[in-house]
Scaffold this active site. Structure first.
Site, PDB file in Angstrom:
ATOM      1  N   LYS A  82       0.857  -1.185   0.000  1.00  0.00           N
ATOM      2  CA  LYS A  82       0.000   0.000   0.000  1.00  0.00           C
ATOM      3  C   LYS A  82       0.887   1.226   0.000  1.00  0.00           C
ATOM      4  CE  LYS A  82      -4.482   0.809   0.091  1.00  0.00           C
ATOM      5  NZ  LYS A  82      -5.556  -0.077  -0.400  1.00  0.00           N
ATOM      6  N   ASP A 109      -6.715   4.179  -4.900  1.00  0.00           N
ATOM      7  CA  ASP A 109      -7.391   4.058  -3.607  1.00  0.00           C
ATOM      8  C   ASP A 109      -8.053   5.411  -3.370  1.00  0.00           C
ATOM      9  OD1 ASP A 109      -7.634   2.123  -1.172  1.00  0.00           O
ATOM     10  OD2 ASP A 109      -7.155   4.044  -0.258  1.00  0.00           O
TER      11      ASP A 109
HETATM   12  P1  NAD Z   1     -13.156   7.540  -3.225  1.00  0.00           P
HETATM   13  O1  NAD Z   1     -12.230   8.624  -2.845  1.00  0.00           O
HETATM   14  O2  NAD Z   1     -13.515   7.357  -4.656  1.00  0.00           O
HETATM   15  O3  NAD Z   1     -14.537   7.676  -2.406  1.00  0.00           O
HETATM   16  C1  NAD Z   1     -14.588   7.845  -1.021  1.00  0.00           C
HETATM   17  C2  NAD Z   1     -15.982   8.327  -0.667  1.00  0.00           C
HETATM   18  O4  NAD Z   1     -16.109   8.407   0.746  1.00  0.00           O
HETATM   19  C3  NAD Z   1     -16.285   9.732  -1.197  1.00  0.00           C
HETATM   20  O5  NAD Z   1     -17.651   9.790  -1.586  1.00  0.00           O
HETATM   21  C4  NAD Z   1     -16.063  10.614   0.021  1.00  0.00           C
HETATM   22  O6  NAD Z   1     -16.762  11.845  -0.026  1.00  0.00           O
HETATM   23  C5  NAD Z   1     -16.595   9.698   1.108  1.00  0.00           C
HETATM   24  N1  NAD Z   1     -16.134  10.063   2.435  1.00  0.00           N
HETATM   25  C6  NAD Z   1     -14.910  10.496   2.812  1.00  0.00           C
HETATM   26  N2  NAD Z   1     -14.900  10.772   4.121  1.00  0.00           N
HETATM   27  C7  NAD Z   1     -16.152  10.513   4.571  1.00  0.00           C
HETATM   28  C8  NAD Z   1     -16.780  10.626   5.838  1.00  0.00           C
HETATM   29  N3  NAD Z   1     -16.101  11.066   6.886  1.00  0.00           N
HETATM   30  N4  NAD Z   1     -18.082  10.268   5.947  1.00  0.00           N
HETATM   31  C9  NAD Z   1     -18.760   9.821   4.863  1.00  0.00           C
HETATM   32  N5  NAD Z   1     -18.229   9.713   3.639  1.00  0.00           N
HETATM   33  C10 NAD Z   1     -16.941  10.057   3.494  1.00  0.00           C
HETATM   34  O7  NAD Z   1     -12.515   6.195  -2.620  1.00  0.00           O
HETATM   35  P2  NAD Z   1     -12.815   4.708  -3.037  1.00  0.00           P
HETATM   36  O8  NAD Z   1     -11.791   4.272  -4.016  1.00  0.00           O
HETATM   37  O9  NAD Z   1     -14.263   4.536  -3.326  1.00  0.00           O
HETATM   38  O10 NAD Z   1     -12.459   3.957  -1.675  1.00  0.00           O
HETATM   39  C11 NAD Z   1     -13.365   3.934  -0.584  1.00  0.00           C
HETATM   40  C12 NAD Z   1     -12.955   2.825   0.354  1.00  0.00           C
HETATM   41  O11 NAD Z   1     -12.934   1.586  -0.361  1.00  0.00           O
HETATM   42  C13 NAD Z   1     -11.565   2.958   0.962  1.00  0.00           C
HETATM   43  O12 NAD Z   1     -11.573   2.385   2.249  1.00  0.00           O
HETATM   44  C14 NAD Z   1     -10.707   2.117   0.034  1.00  0.00           C
HETATM   45  O13 NAD Z   1      -9.513   1.664   0.667  1.00  0.00           O
HETATM   46  C15 NAD Z   1     -11.661   0.985  -0.241  1.00  0.00           C
HETATM   47  N6  NAD Z   1     -11.373   0.211  -1.446  1.00  0.00           N
HETATM   48  C16 NAD Z   1     -11.327   0.814  -2.674  1.00  0.00           C
HETATM   49  C17 NAD Z   1     -11.099   0.035  -3.796  1.00  0.00           C
HETATM   50  C18 NAD Z   1     -11.123   0.619  -5.177  1.00  0.00           C
HETATM   51  O14 NAD Z   1     -11.088  -0.158  -6.143  1.00  0.00           O
HETATM   52  N7  NAD Z   1     -11.212   1.916  -5.344  1.00  0.00           N
HETATM   53  C19 NAD Z   1     -10.876  -1.347  -3.676  1.00  0.00           C
HETATM   54  C20 NAD Z   1     -10.958  -1.928  -2.420  1.00  0.00           C
HETATM   55  C21 NAD Z   1     -11.206  -1.140  -1.311  1.00  0.00           C
END
Ligand code: NAD
Length: 419
Positions: A109, A149
């Site tokens: 990561k 991420d």
């Molecule tokens: P992203 O940045 O695209 O989206 C994150 C979302 O969460 C946004 O809508 C943001 O406004 C919201 N957010 C942030 N802080 C917040 C809060 N305090 N309360 C409510 N909402 C809040 O990120 P993502 O890629 O969708 O990743 C989200 C999660 O999923 C992370 O934990 C990431 O590690 C995990 N993840 C992502 C992927 C991927 O393919 N992108 C894969 C596995 C896991």
């Protein structure tokens, strides 16, 4: 904001989960320490020339937790909350996720401590490129393969691919996944994590002779994972009754029109003020009377304080680390099934694996091939976890960790210790 100040650091949660799995498997202290310790950590300075000519120095990290099953794999996060312990926890979870999904990667990561909202697109490009140059000595298609991420996406991956390729002198599409299609991305990657979230939710329902049709779903976070999960849940007949982002949350008991919500999001940058929905708080969203709660935002949202309020029967962790160990115990006591992150959101890294295979062979698959192979991988992974959970009387998280830790430990045993 739903993370509470009393919530543990993600590394505390990750270490506790590993300790529980090690105890279940009866491993000795030496092997426990080996599985706990990141193989390699890089701390870098990321100097940035701002648009106004001033100089700023940001902090960045890349952690390779374990590489016994293959090259390190894991996303790059841009967030003001990034620190070395968060990256260590996320890298460890990637090792277990790749092992549960049975793909030939270890866990890695990376992250930069930055609030991207305060920077221009040109500045974010310079941050991405300089960070890539700083971690270039330890990444590569055979060493460590980053991906998107939180707050990074396909454009950042294109810059990473280009920067790394410039340093090598030739194009290296296999150095990073989650790229745009035009530079060697895979069909289906953008929605893969969310598709996987829905596959495992359907699997849990199938075991109860139920389907998604008519089920109510609340999704926290409307980013890459949450937005597409909402769309896929809705396409399969579920009703999305609440969504949120960092600016606020909203509910509509008749079901939100997800297509219109995407348009609203594109126009305003947030879900807030969506017509026909009522404003609620992110805490309210967690406590809604829905069938399925999908935390898809960040760590530590289900804590000792918020877990007792959860009314959903199924929590599916689109985000990494949204549930603390205390919350896990409370949810289990209350009969809530938690589909753990390392299984629930593994779809992203599964299709990242497919993208890496395709990019290394420079031969691309159809969308149908990607979708079919993803579903197959997710169903096999879920089946294995459900079987161990039943056999050993474990919660799905503990069963997933036991399988993952056992697979990594087995690879370590077979490879032995050099020299
Ligand atoms: P992203 O940045 O695209 O989206 C994150 C979302 O969460 C946004 O809508 C943001 O406004 C919201 N957010 C942030 N802080 C917040 C809060 N305090 N309360 C409510 N909402 C809040 O990120 P993502 O890629 O969708 O990743 C989200 C999660 O999923 C992370 O934990 C990431 O590690 C995990 N993840 C992502 C992927 C991927 O393919 N992108 C894969 C596995 C896991």
């Amino acid at each position: 904001m739903t993370a509470t100040t009393s919530a543990p650091s993600p590394i505390v949660t990750a270490r506790k989960q590993l300790a529980d799995a090690v105890a279940h498997l009866g491993y000795d202290e030496g092997l426990h320490k080996y599985l706990l310790t990141p193989r390699r950590e890089l701390h870098v300075a990321v100097p940035l020339k701002r648009d106004d000519g001033s100089l700023e120095v940001l902090g960045g990290y890349r952690v390779q937790h374990n590489t016994d099953r293959g090259p390190a794999k894991g996303g790059i996060r841009f967030s003001e909350h990034v620190d070395i312990d968060e990256v260590r926890a996320l890298a460890m979870w990637m090792s277990w996720k790749c092992a549960v999904a049975d793909i030939p990667f270890g866990g890695g990561k990376g992250g930069v401590t930055i609030d991207p909202r305060n920077y221009s697109p040109a500045e974010l490009e310079r941050v991405t490129r300089r960070y890539t140059a700083e971690i270039a000595p330890i990444i590569g298609p055979r060493h460590d393969i980053p991906a998107p991420d939180m707050n990074t996406g396909a454009q950042n991956m294109a810059w990473i691919m280009d920067t790394y390729s410039q340093l090598q002198g030739y194009s290296v599409p296999g150095v990073v996944t989650g790229k745009p299609l035009a530079v060697g991305g895979s069909l289906g990657r953008e929605t893969a994590t969310s598709a996987g979230v829905v596959h495992v939710t359907e699997s849990v329902l199938r075991d109860r002779d139920e389907t998604l049709a008519g089920k109510t779903v609340a999704v926290q976070g409307f980013g890459n994972v949450g937005s597409h999960a909402a769309a896929i849940f809705a396409a399969k007949g579920a009703r999305i009754t609440a969504v949120s982002d960092r600016y606020g949350a909203l509910r509509c008991d008749d079901g939100l029109d997800v297509t219109r919500l995407f348009a609203h999001m594109a126009a305003t940058g947030s879900v807030v003020d969506f017509e026909g929905a009522d404003a609620i708080s992110n805490e309210d969203l967690l406590a809604l009377d829905v069938d399925i709660l999908a935390p898809c935002a960040m760590e530590n949202v289900l804590t000792a304080q918020t877990a007792p309020t959860v009314k959903a029967r199924i929590v599916v962790e689109g985000a990494n680390g949204p549930t603390t160990p205390e919350a896990d115990a409370i949810l289990q006591r209350n009969g809530v099934t938690v589909i753990p992150d390392i299984l629930a959101n593994a779809g992203g890294v599964v299709v990242s694996y497919f993208e890496w295979v395709q990019a290394n062979q420079t031969y691309w698959w159809t969308a149908a091939e990607v979708a079919e192979r993803l579903e197959q991988k997710m169903l096999i992974a879920y089946g294995g976890v459900a079987e161990v959970a039943k056999r050993d009387g474990l919660a799905l998280r503990d069963a997933a960790l036991v399988i993952a830790v056992q697979r990594v430990a087995e690879a370590h045993r077979l490879r032995g210790v050099y020299p």
